[in-house]
Every structure is written in structure tokens, then in C-alpha cells.
Scaffold this active site. Sequence first.
Site, PDB file in Angstrom:
ATOM      1  N   ALA A  51       0.821  -1.212   0.000  1.00 47.88           N
ATOM      2  CA  ALA A  51       0.000   0.000   0.000  1.00 47.88           C
ATOM      3  C   ALA A  51       0.863   1.274   0.000  1.00 47.88           C
ATOM      4  CB  ALA A  51      -0.927  -0.024   1.213  1.00 47.88           C
ATOM      5  N   HIS A  52       0.192   2.392  -0.044  1.00 47.66           N
ATOM      6  CA  HIS A  52       0.906   3.672  -0.167  1.00 47.66           C
ATOM      7  C   HIS A  52       1.790   3.978   1.051  1.00 47.66           C
ATOM      8  CE1 HIS A  52      -3.057   5.850   1.184  1.00 47.66           C
ATOM      9  NE2 HIS A  52      -2.715   4.903   2.018  1.00 47.66           N
TER      10      HIS A  52
END
Lengths: 346, 346, 346
Positions: free
Chosen positions: C235-236
Site C-alpha cells: 500500500a501507499h
Amino acid sequence: MLRLSDIVAQLGGELVGDDTEIRQVATLEAAKPDELAFLANPKYRKQLDETQAAAVVLGQQSRDLTQRPRILAANPYLYFAQVSALLNPPRMPAAGVHPTAWVAPDARLAPGVSIGPHASVGQGAILGANVVIEAGCRVGEGVEIGDDSRLYPNVVIYHDCLLGQRVVVHANAVIGSDGFGNAWTGEGWYKIPQIGRVRIGNDVEIGSSTTIDRGALGDTVIEDGVRLDNQIQIAHNVHIGRHTAMAGCVGVAGSTRIGAYCTFGGSAMILGHLEIADRVNIMAGTLIGKSILKAGTYVGQYPVQSHEDWLANASHLRRLDAMAKRLKELERKVGRNDANTGESTS
Amino acid sequence: MLRLSDIVAQLGGELVGDDTEIRQVATLEAAKPDELAFLANPKYRKQLDETQAAAVVLGQQSRDLTQRPRILAANPYLYFAQVSALLNPPRMPAAGVHPTAWVAPDARLAPGVSIGPHASVGQGAILGANVVIEAGCRVGEGVEIGDDSRLYPNVVIYHDCLLGQRVVVHANAVIGSDGFGNAWTGEGWYKIPQIGRVRIGNDVEIGSSTTIDRGALGDTVIEDGVRLDNQIQIAHNVHIGRHTAMAGCVGVAGSTRIGAYCTFGGSAMILGHLEIADRVNIMAGTLIGKSILKAGTYVGQYPVQSHEDWLANASHLRRLDAMAKRLKELERKVGRNDANTGESTS
Amino acid sequence: MLRLSDIVAQLGGELVGDDTEIRQVATLEAAKPDELAFLANPKYRKQLDETQAAAVVLGQQSRDLTQRPRILAANPYLYFAQVSALLNPPRMPAAGVHPTAWVAPDARLAPGVSIGPHASVGQGAILGANVVIEAGCRVGEGVEIGDDSRLYPNVVIYHDCLLGQRVVVHANAVIGSDGFGNAWTGEGWYKIPQIGRVRIGNDVEIGSSTTIDRGALGDTVIEDGVRLDNQIQIAHNVHIGRHTAMAGCVGVAGSTRIGAYCTFGGSAMILGHLEIADRVNIMAGTLIGKSILKAGTYVGQYPVQSHEDWLANASHLRRLDAMAKRLKELERKVGRNDANTGESTS
């Protein structure tokens, strides 16, 4: 439109009642007055009473559950699927190579092959009769695909992999990427060349975004009739026996050998270098860390609770060994009646 | 550069302090002297003291926590996102069909549509105003996509699926692949034709490599405002209510109906044919095997330990029933004070 | 064919016995009479006796376990991988831009770059020497890729991401898609612009269908030498330290910072905003919900049983707190010997 008598002529079964025409198949609940529904599970009997369907497929033992036109079949669900297949043949793109596709000059394409827009076929690939390669697929060098197989858009098959006849691969699946093989040098990872292939039998269906790695040494093998749903990960050198079916998001780690006629629920995870016997059913979300040598149904699912209740209960898992010891100590003090416990090892 | 007063003019809120200019948004920790940061959670107050930011967005109640130029907003996190959107509009490729793309002659493209390199659009597809189809996408026959929607590269939409307005689909996602439907013939699996579609509402965002299967009979439905992260698997005939959000790697099995305003943590797995009410929160890694008919937060996570401690504790799970019986037997012998246990069923 | 003495000249090690020639590498079990096998784990010693291999690689301490031609090496598994790399160099497509590819006029391609069929390279992209972009890949605007890196077919790299040298990305992986950032407006989700990038170091390998999101603010970072298997979701704003390796289907939620030299078993799930120290090993299927600040091996796997046994045992998990209280009550009544329990907190 199909007449019930035409269906029975093709698929067998017994027609009871009017020889009506049907346009499409549907569930009992959603069927319109020109559609055919089915009853496989008696618990939906109430829906049978209320359906608008023109006709229904049901088992011999359910013959008198309705007065509607009906077909009696040994396996109503299968029969229904077969009727659906008659009414809904897969859309076949026209044969031929799309002008935007690219096919290596030495690739061999049998009659009836269809290559879609922006697909490419590498050197030495061999495509059987009526193979369909849809838009954006990449068929690597030396790949062989048997008659009547179909790749949906953007599928990637790496070099030298083998697919049998009537294999269906859904969009964005990958077959033959490198397995995860790394040796530790003391300072970092050294990639182990993955020189095996993937070999897929006949009548296999593979879901969208599923990935099947090529073997490290030797091949990864998927036998005839296997069904893999979407987003499944099959690692290098795995062997999956015939007619085994896996639901979405399953992972199988390297070199595990899975038998025939197994089923795997969604998100099950099978560790590497294991053996799973024929006719093993693994329930959803279960992690298998040891070989299973006996047919049966296996499960390891954590039960769900409200967050509050889970907080109260789950922490005790971290002290279960201490609880077991305290229990034993109490038994020692109080005197234990072993006959009631069903346990003899602790 | 944006002046704080221009921001307030567009988005509301109260400007306190100098009307400075900002170039970009950033976290409190990383902000440079020409950037705007925000404080949504008081636990980061220390970062507020130390930030280099030119200005900050915070709640009314935090008005005096800093002397920097600031904007007071009811929801600082949302406000900050809105400022970021002003400063960082999405890059829009030029309208028009790229010379390497292929569009079926009878597809209908509204004004402003952009079709990227090597994308293809099938027969009868209908694309609304300003729709962006990026490189390598495949839009199947008969697909309809509403105004201002965008497909990032290599997305595949199977035939006849419907996407609403302002839908964003990230790279390599697949919409409308066949659901996993197989009937057992006694000798192998018979494929059940998947004749439904996928229908997606307005303002939906779908992550990269997420897969959404078409319905078997009837449609798979994603309602307005739903947010799906990456690598999610949505099986056939699932229905997801409006504004529900799912984090990465979630799986939802067939025919499950999920309510509105739900949230699902990463890797949660929801079995098939269930009903999940509105406003249910499922925590990460939780497997849901029964319907949940009441709003609330639900969890089933196995607690983590060191390997050593886990070995000592986990094996007792296999004998928990025996432990419960031994405990009961002890209570029988010793005499039990039910009032202290909070338990009445065993 | 390679002569053992030539191998030793290139890779070191000690040749014992005849200086024979080998054609390929294989396992002890499958090796043909012109192949080289290896023994790394003494438990396969029986296979050493039975192998048909022309020669074997083994450790100094195993010198006399066989009379076959052999090479003694400090790390037989690594040595074997190095021999395999000599015999099986990766297939390199010809340099140059395929006639069906599209490259933006201002993209910069160093000597030796190969762009495959239907790949596209966006404006301002910079590709280092000998970079290979295979069929159907999309390299976004402003992307930079270091020398000798390779993208397998249909990989998507979003705009402005940075890849180091010798990076390998397998088919259908996605790098730089938007992170999952949404602010709740009270009525629905508001998308938070994802304005960071993905930065990938040197010598990283990324598996097929793995997805790595760009940062929300700031970058997602994958350091040198990291190995990610297939179907992983990063994920980011995640940061993964050098030489960390993750097996298939792992998920890492936003902003988590993972150290160097860690390993993650398949399907492990790491929640967001955590810190994982260097040299942490997470076993397969384990969900990590708290930071781990100390090197070691951690696990949280639910043990598997037959369905019958699981039904009997698992339900007690929901009442474990009540069981603990009943146990305590019994101890109070009977009198407890704390010294035996190893537990002091409850």
C-alpha cells in the site's frame, strides 16, 4: 427459443406436462414467464410455488411438487447448466489475425485460429485448431496450445509452456512466470534460474489474475479438468491432480503435490513441499502446514465475534499453555476422573 | 501557488493569520516552508510544534495550538484532501483515438473521449463524454461506460458490463470475467455458463488487479460510491451497497449481499450466500462464515506470538473441548459458583 | 556443455574426481547422466546414493559421501544456482523498438534498449542501457528505469515512478497505482489525491500480478535487493528495507515501515502504520496488528483439524474468557500453587 421436447431429445430426462417453449434460463425467484428454472435443493421449494417460470427442471423424487411443465433429470443442476449451454453458446470472435496483432513468422497457426487486437505470438509458438487469443494477450516463444482453447484479454503465457485442449484462461492471468527461488549469499539474494515450464492438461479453466509459476527444475503441472478461480497463486513445481477445484485467492507454495478430486475454499493457503491426498476438502481461510494423507474435510478458521467479545477472549490464546498447566494442577489436587475427559495425552 | 484566501473562497473555512501562499500539500513532518500541512489527530500535536509548513489546516477546537497561518475547518482531513485536489488535478491525456488503438466501427464515442495506445473497444460499446481509456485496455462488446470515467492501463472489461459516471478503474483490474460455476457430472466439472453482467454505479473506484466476476444468472452489482482497493476478488452475483469500502486483498464469495456504509479490513474473507447488514465493520484478516444482521464491528484474528510461545500455546486449541470438559468435571467435584463466570450455557 | 574444471575456474570450489562434462542442472532425483545435481541438506543423502547425475555439488563436510565426480563448495545451493545461471542465461530479445510499439518522441532510450510488441512509453520517460520492455507494457510519463532492468509482458508503471538498475518485474504487475486514500464527507468518500511516487532500488525482483501503490504524500520505497513474490499488495507510503523477501499473497497496509533482512511467509498480512524491525521473520498466514521492534520469528496460525474436531473445539474460543474466570474461581476454592503455572498476570 427452445421447445422442451427438443431439449429432452438432446439431453435426455423426462418431459412432464405441456411441451412449452423457453427463451432463457433463470433462478426460480427471477424467472420470467418464458424462462426455465430449476430446483436442486428442496429448501427452495417455496420458491417453486411462487415462480413465474414457464417450466422447471427437477429430480424424479420432486415430480409432483409442481403442476408446471417440467423436465425430470437425475441431476437437475447439471441438466440446467446443459440447457444454459445450449441457449448461451460462448461468443466466438471471427477466425483470422487482427490487423493490429503481431504473429512471429515461424509460429504455426492451425485452421480456425483467431488472434485479437494487439495480441502477440512469439517465435515457434504452435496454436491448435480454433484457438482464440483475445486482445492484448502475449503468447511467448515456443508455447503450445491445444485445439479449442481460449485466452481472454491480456493473458500472458511465458515461453515454452504447454496448454492442452479446451483450456480456458481468463483475463490478466499469468502462466509461466519465474518461481520464487533465491539463494542467500550472505549479503543478499541470488536468483535461481527457473528453467522448468508449466504444463496444463485438457479441459482446465483458470480464473482472472491467477498466476502459475514455471518450475525451478522440472515442471509445474496442472492435470486434466482442474478448475482454478480468480487470484490464485500456484508456485513453482506444484502438481495439481485432475478435477481438483480451488476457489478464489487460494495460495499454494512451492513443490506441494495435491491429489485429484480435492476442493479448496477461498483464501486457503497451502505451504510448500507438502503432500495432499486425493479427495481432500480444505475449507475457506484454512492454512495447511503439514501433509494431509487421508481424504476428508479439514479446517482451521478463527471464529468471529463482536470486537468487544474478541478482545475479552482472544488474549487468553497467548496463555493457553499456562491455563492447561493450571487445570492439570487442579486435577492433581482434586483428583481426576479420566474417563470423562476423552483425553489421555496431557 | 495558491493563496490561503483563495482556498477559503473556494472551500470555506476560516483563515486565521497571514494570507500566505502555498505551493503544495505535505505532512506536518515533511512539509517545506512553502507547503500546507494539516492536523486531524491531536496525538500528532508535537509535530505541529516542529513543522516547517507555511500554514496548517486544523479543527476549530485547535485554533490556538499554533500561531502559524492556518485555516480552521470542520473536517481538517477532508479539507486538506480538497486543497490537494485543487493543487493536483489528475493528468488528463488528450482527447482522441491514438493511432495504435483499435475501435470497432459501430462503437459510439461521446465528445472528449480519449483512447490510449493499443487499447481496443469492441462492437457496440458506448463511451460517455470525456471517458479516458488508457493504454492496453480492452473494452468488450456492448460495454457502456458513463461520462468522466477512467480506465487506467491494461484494464479488461468483458462484454455487456455497465459502468456509471466518474468510475475509476486502476491498472490490470478485470470486470466481468466468468464466475466460478461448475456442476459435478460424476466424472468431472461441467462449466455453468455465466450469462449475467457486472453493473457498477456512479463514483466507484476500483483498485489495481481487482477482479469482479459477472453474474451466473442475474448481475453482480456494485452500488454508487463504493471503494475497492487492490487485489480484491468479488465473485458472481455479489451485491455491494453504496459507499461500502474494502481494503486490499479482500475476497467475497458468490451471491453474498453486503449492505451500505460497511468497511472491510485487508484480507478479510466473506463466504458465499450470506447477508451482511448496513454499517458493519469487518476487521482485517477476519473470515466471515455466517450472515451478520446487526451493525457493529466484528473480528476473528489469531493473536501473534513468538514462534516458541505459539508452539507452546496453539496445540491446546486442538484439545479445547477436552479442556472444557475437564473444567466442568472439576467444578462438579469442587462445587461451582455460577455467579462468577458470566457463562450459563455449558 | 560445461566441463567441471571450467566451472571451478569461474566460480571457485574444489573439483574432486573426473573432470566430466555436464549439459544441464537437475535435482538428485531427476538428474540424467549428463546433468549436475547438488546436495545441500543431508536428509536427501539417500537420493545421493541413487542419483544418475554425472556430478554433484556438495559441502566440504560431505566430501566422501559419494565417489562421483563432484565439486565441493561452501554453499552448495548457491553454487548450484550459479552453475545454472551459467548454463541458462535469460533469453534476451533483440534491441530496438518493435514496429507495433509506441514511444513518445521525447522519451530517452539508452543504447541496447528493447521495446516489445504493443508496448508504449510515455512522455519524458528515461530508459537506461539494455532495458527490456516486453510486449504490452505501459511505461508512464516521466518514469525512469535504470540499466539492465526488465519488465515482462503487460506490466504497468504509472507516471513518475523510479526503478533502479537490474530490476526485474514480472507479468501484469502494477507499480504506482493510486493508494487507497479516502476521506469521509458525511455522505460518501472523497478521494485523496495520491501525489507521491514509487521508488525502487537496485537488484529488486517483483512477481507477477504484484501491486505497489504510489505514496499519498511522499513516496512508497522499496530498497535494494528486495524480493517480492506474486500477488503481493504493497500500500501507499510503505517502506521496505533492503534484502527483505516476501512470499506470495502477502499484504502490507499503508505507511508501515519494514526493516532490512526480514522474511514474510505466504499470505501474511501486515496492518498499517506499524514498524517492523530488521531481521524479523513472519510466518505464513500470520496477521500482524502491532509493531514488532525485536528481531525474531513470529506466528499466529490457527491449527488445522478434521472438520468434526474443529467444530467441537473452535466454539470454545468464543468463551475462553469465561473459562479463564472459572479456572481462577476453582483455584481460589482449591488453593493454587503459583509456582507451577508459569503465569503471574491473571
